[in-house]
Design a protein around this motif. Structure first.
Motif, PDB file in Angstrom:
ATOM      1  N   ALA A  84      38.207  44.886  40.973  1.00 27.15           N
ATOM      2  CA  ALA A  84      38.668  43.497  40.904  1.00 27.15           C
ATOM      3  C   ALA A  84      39.858  43.262  41.838  1.00 27.15           C
ATOM      4  O   ALA A  84      39.924  42.236  42.531  1.00 27.15           O
ATOM      5  CB  ALA A  84      39.048  43.153  39.459  1.00 27.15           C
ATOM      6  N   ARG A  85      40.787  44.193  41.850  1.00 28.91           N
ATOM      7  CA  ARG A  85      41.949  44.017  42.730  1.00 28.91           C
ATOM      8  C   ARG A  85      41.537  44.051  44.195  1.00 28.91           C
ATOM      9  O   ARG A  85      42.029  43.259  45.013  1.00 28.91           O
ATOM     10  CB  ARG A  85      42.995  45.103  42.450  1.00 28.91           C
ATOM     11  N   LEU A  86      40.620  44.945  44.539  1.00 27.65           N
ATOM     12  CA  LEU A  86      40.151  45.015  45.919  1.00 27.65           C
ATOM     13  C   LEU A  86      39.422  43.730  46.307  1.00 27.65           C
ATOM     14  O   LEU A  86      39.528  43.267  47.447  1.00 27.65           O
ATOM     15  CB  LEU A  86      39.235  46.225  46.094  1.00 27.65           C
ATOM     16  N   ALA A  87      38.684  43.149  45.362  1.00 30.03           N
ATOM     17  CA  ALA A  87      38.017  41.878  45.631  1.00 30.03           C
ATOM     18  C   ALA A  87      39.039  40.788  45.933  1.00 30.03           C
ATOM     19  O   ALA A  87      38.874  39.994  46.863  1.00 30.03           O
ATOM     20  CB  ALA A  87      37.141  41.481  44.442  1.00 30.03           C
ATOM     21  N   ALA A  88      40.110  40.762  45.155  1.00 30.70           N
ATOM     22  CA  ALA A  88      41.160  39.760  45.384  1.00 30.70           C
ATOM     23  C   ALA A  88      41.808  39.956  46.743  1.00 30.70           C
ATOM     24  O   ALA A  88      42.097  38.974  47.455  1.00 30.70           O
ATOM     25  CB  ALA A  88      42.210  39.846  44.274  1.00 30.70           C
ATOM     26  N   GLU A  89      42.021  41.214  47.142  1.00 29.36           N
ATOM     27  CA  GLU A  89      42.633  41.476  48.440  1.00 29.36           C
ATOM     28  C   GLU A  89      41.717  41.057  49.587  1.00 29.36           C
ATOM     29  O   GLU A  89      42.193  40.780  50.693  1.00 29.36           O
ATOM     30  CB  GLU A  89      42.973  42.965  48.560  1.00 29.36           C
ATOM     31  N   CYS A  90      40.412  41.001  49.335  1.00 29.99           N
ATOM     32  CA  CYS A  90      39.454  40.545  50.345  1.00 29.99           C
ATOM     33  C   CYS A  90      39.319  39.031  50.352  1.00 29.99           C
ATOM     34  O   CYS A  90      38.551  38.475  51.143  1.00 29.99           O
ATOM     35  CB  CYS A  90      38.067  41.148  50.090  1.00 29.99           C
ATOM     36  N   GLY A  91      40.022  38.344  49.455  1.00 27.51           N
ATOM     37  CA  GLY A  91      39.917  36.898  49.374  1.00 27.51           C
ATOM     38  C   GLY A  91      38.694  36.431  48.604  1.00 27.51           C
ATOM     39  O   GLY A  91      38.262  35.288  48.762  1.00 27.51           O
ATOM     40  N   ARG A  92      38.147  37.301  47.751  1.00 23.38           N
ATOM     41  CA  ARG A  92      36.966  36.943  46.980  1.00 23.38           C
ATOM     42  C   ARG A  92      37.367  36.518  45.569  1.00 23.38           C
ATOM     43  O   ARG A  92      38.475  36.800  45.101  1.00 23.38           O
ATOM     44  CB  ARG A  92      35.991  38.119  46.908  1.00 23.38           C
ATOM     45  N   GLU A  93      36.453  35.885  44.885  1.00 24.14           N
ATOM     46  CA  GLU A  93      36.716  35.407  43.529  1.00 24.14           C
ATOM     47  C   GLU A  93      36.714  36.580  42.555  1.00 24.14           C
ATOM     48  O   GLU A  93      35.870  37.479  42.634  1.00 24.14           O
ATOM     49  CB  GLU A  93      35.634  34.402  43.124  1.00 24.14           C
ATOM     50  N   VAL A  94      37.675  36.588  41.636  1.00 24.09           N
ATOM     51  CA  VAL A  94      37.727  37.591  40.571  1.00 24.09           C
ATOM     52  C   VAL A  94      37.573  36.860  39.242  1.00 24.09           C
ATOM     53  O   VAL A  94      38.287  35.890  38.969  1.00 24.09           O
ATOM     54  CB  VAL A  94      39.051  38.381  40.588  1.00 24.09           C
ATOM     55  N   MET A  95      36.615  37.318  38.422  1.00 22.26           N
ATOM     56  CA  MET A  95      36.292  36.657  37.163  1.00 22.26           C
ATOM     57  C   MET A  95      36.262  37.696  36.044  1.00 22.26           C
ATOM     58  O   MET A  95      35.899  38.846  36.280  1.00 22.26           O
ATOM     59  CB  MET A  95      34.923  35.977  37.264  1.00 22.26           C
ATOM     60  N   ALA A  96      36.620  37.278  34.863  1.00 18.71           N
ATOM     61  CA  ALA A  96      36.631  38.204  33.722  1.00 18.71           C
ATOM     62  C   ALA A  96      36.137  37.492  32.482  1.00 18.71           C
ATOM     63  O   ALA A  96      36.394  36.301  32.270  1.00 18.71           O
ATOM     64  CB  ALA A  96      38.034  38.751  33.500  1.00 18.71           C
ATOM     65  N   LEU A  97      35.411  38.242  31.667  1.00 21.64           N
ATOM     66  CA  LEU A  97      34.894  37.729  30.406  1.00 21.64           C
ATOM     67  C   LEU A  97      35.880  38.087  29.304  1.00 21.64           C
ATOM     68  O   LEU A  97      36.186  39.265  29.108  1.00 21.64           O
ATOM     69  CB  LEU A  97      33.536  38.375  30.133  1.00 21.64           C
ATOM     70  N   PRO A  98      36.411  37.116  28.575  1.00 20.46           N
ATOM     71  CA  PRO A  98      37.366  37.436  27.503  1.00 20.46           C
ATOM     72  C   PRO A  98      36.651  38.062  26.313  1.00 20.46           C
ATOM     73  O   PRO A  98      35.422  37.971  26.175  1.00 20.46           O
ATOM     74  CB  PRO A  98      37.948  36.073  27.144  1.00 20.46           C
ATOM     75  N   GLY A  99      37.404  38.702  25.467  1.00 21.99           N
ATOM     76  CA  GLY A  99      36.826  39.328  24.276  1.00 21.99           C
ATOM     77  C   GLY A  99      37.796  39.293  23.119  1.00 21.99           C
ATOM     78  O   GLY A  99      38.866  38.687  23.184  1.00 21.99           O
ATOM     79  N   SER A 100      37.431  39.987  22.055  1.00 20.12           N
ATOM     80  CA  SER A 100      38.269  40.030  20.859  1.00 20.12           C
ATOM     81  C   SER A 100      39.547  40.823  21.132  1.00 20.12           C
ATOM     82  O   SER A 100      39.538  41.832  21.837  1.00 20.12           O
ATOM     83  CB  SER A 100      37.489  40.694  19.719  1.00 20.12           C
ATOM     84  N   ILE A 101      40.639  40.373  20.530  1.00 15.36           N
ATOM     85  CA  ILE A 101      41.902  41.102  20.677  1.00 15.36           C
ATOM     86  C   ILE A 101      41.834  42.460  19.979  1.00 15.36           C
ATOM     87  O   ILE A 101      42.676  43.327  20.216  1.00 15.36           O
ATOM     88  CB  ILE A 101      43.100  40.294  20.126  1.00 15.36           C
ATOM     89  N   ASP A 102      40.835  42.645  19.117  1.00 16.15           N
ATOM     90  CA  ASP A 102      40.665  43.925  18.434  1.00 16.15           C
ATOM     91  C   ASP A 102      39.806  44.901  19.225  1.00 16.15           C
ATOM     92  O   ASP A 102      39.638  46.051  18.805  1.00 16.15           O
ATOM     93  CB  ASP A 102      40.015  43.700  17.056  1.00 16.15           C
ATOM     94  N   ASN A 103      39.261  44.450  20.336  1.00 13.16           N
ATOM     95  CA  ASN A 103      38.402  45.298  21.164  1.00 13.16           C
ATOM     96  C   ASN A 103      39.231  45.908  22.291  1.00 13.16           C
ATOM     97  O   ASN A 103      39.673  45.181  23.189  1.00 13.16           O
ATOM     98  CB  ASN A 103      37.253  44.477  21.740  1.00 13.16           C
TER      99      ASN A 103
END
Length: 410
Positions: A268-287
């Motif tokens: 994900a960090r390398l994608a951001a450094e390339c100027g690409r979109e970084v996306m993440a799926l949220p989850g439970s705080i217990d996970n």
């Protein structure tokens, strides 16, 4: 217009691979001599930037024939020059045998078929070995990455997103690892979509071995891509460098589940450094496998809840790539300079803990965030070499990165 309408119909099919697509019409691009020279350059190892510079304005055979004086001017080190003068015949023979098989390709930095998105990244590989449909390296893609041991829900999410994104016309890229990667590849194939696996081994070496069948299916229906010579086995340092290719080939990277320290966060960090979109799926705080995703979201990654969210985010980048394909990459084939502060462009390499460079960098790091320029000044190492060691230290959990600055983990 629905976001999915911007993908499959917008992309003209690239010309057959192996045919020049630009003003460069050198008939020797695909000659046997050039293929042999490029394989020798790949096998010589070491920093990639000098080798890219060597073939930036000359076909590989001509660049190799220019001799040691030109090699030296381009920055090749003594060990690289020695390897070019005395190549490993058995390694080259095995590579030629692999390339002689149907559906196997070698795309060098000099070649017009080299993927345009990857060309624009800070550390593009010297060459790519491709088994399967090499044209998929040009197709609009989304990387789906995450934990090797996802929860059942995480595995289901990876499959559901992959199926929907593939149905929308996107290629799904991943790393053929266990867990989220495997689920994404399987789901894409089941849906009849396009998938690309980027390996940290040779193109003919599935890893893990449990994915032998999946590897074969991807070769048959999609593409397997590696920067490593055929026969290269799994080495720990290859996988962080694999991630930069995965991020560089894709319009964006979607992280499904990831622990606080995870290779998916590196991608994900390398994608951001390339100027690409970084996306993440949220989850439970217990996970615990949601913590990496929550960290990405806090740091600016897009929170996505559906495949439609992903398609909407990627549509502008996809439109720009469509323009590249329509104009057949009219820009001259030459090495672009890396963005300021991103390093010299060499491929990451191994740096075991006992390595002097590894120790020098560790001594230069403190608990306060330090930028790359300061680390260069303190260590005397090149930015490319520093980047490769820092990637490994991050995976070890010894170093953390924040806004381009590095510090020892507390």
């Amino acid at each position: 217009m629905h976001p999915s309408d911007l993908f499959a119909p917008a992309f003209p099919a690239p010309p057959a691979f192996g045919q020049a697509r630009t003003a460069r019409t050198d008939s020797s691009v695909d000659s046997a001599a050039d293929i042999d020279a490029l394989l020798r350059l790949v096998a010589s190892g070491g920093p990639a930037e000098p080798r890219r510079r060597l073939i930036a304005d000359a076909a590989p055979a001509a660049a190799l024939a220019a001799g040691p004086s030109r090699w030296h001017r381009c920055g090749l080190g003594a060990s690289q020059q020695r390897a070019l003068r005395q190549p490993d015949g058995r390694t080259l023979e095995a590579a030629h045998a692999w390339l002689a098989q149907p559906g196997h390709h070698l795309l060098g930095w000099h070649h017009p078929d080299y993927p345009p998105l990857l060309r624009r990244t800070p550390h593009p590989p010297l060459a790519l070995f491709v088994a399967g449909d090499a044209a998929l390296a040009w197709h609009p893609a989304v990387a789906i990455v995450g934990s090797r041991s996802p929860t059942p829900a995480g595995r289901e999410h990876a499959g559901a997103f992959a199926r929907s994104l593939a149905a929308a016309g996107l290629t799904v890229t991943s790393g053929l690892a266990a867990g989220v990667d495997t689920a994404a590849h399987h789901a894409t194939l089941t849906a009849g979509g396009r998938t690309v696996a980027v390996l940290g081994t040779g193109p003919d070496v599935p890893y893990p071995r449990s994915n032998n069948g999946l590897h074969a299916a991807i070769v048959a229906e999609g593409a397997v891509i590696s920067e490593h010579l055929p026969g290269a086995g799994p080495r720990r340092e290859h996988f962080p460098s694999r991630n930069r290719i995965l991020a560089g080939l894709s319009l964006g990277t979607l992280v499904i589940e990831a622990a606080h320290r995870s290779g998916a966060l590196i991608t994900a960090r390398l994608a951001a450094e390339c100027g690409r979109e970084v996306m993440a799926l949220p989850g439970s705080i217990d996970n615990p496998l949601a913590r990496g995703c929550h960290r990405l979201i806090r740091d600016g990654a897009a929170l996505v809840e559906s495949p439609e969210d992903v398609m909407e985010l990627l549509a502008p980048l996809a439109a720009r790539l469509a323009g590249d394909l329509r104009t057949r990459l009219e820009a001259p084939i030459s090495e672009p300079g890396p963005p300021p502060g991103t390093g010299s462009g060499a491929s990451p390499a191994a740096h075991p803990p006992g390595d002097p460079d590894h120790k020098r960098l560790w001594q230069a790091l403190g608990h306060d965030p330090t930028d790359m320029d300061q680390l260069v000044a303190r260590t005397g190492l090149t930015p490319a070499r520093l980047s490769s060691i820092l990637l490994l230290m991050e995976l070890e959990g010894r170093v953390e990165a924040q806004h381009g600055r590095y510090y020892r983990s507390r």
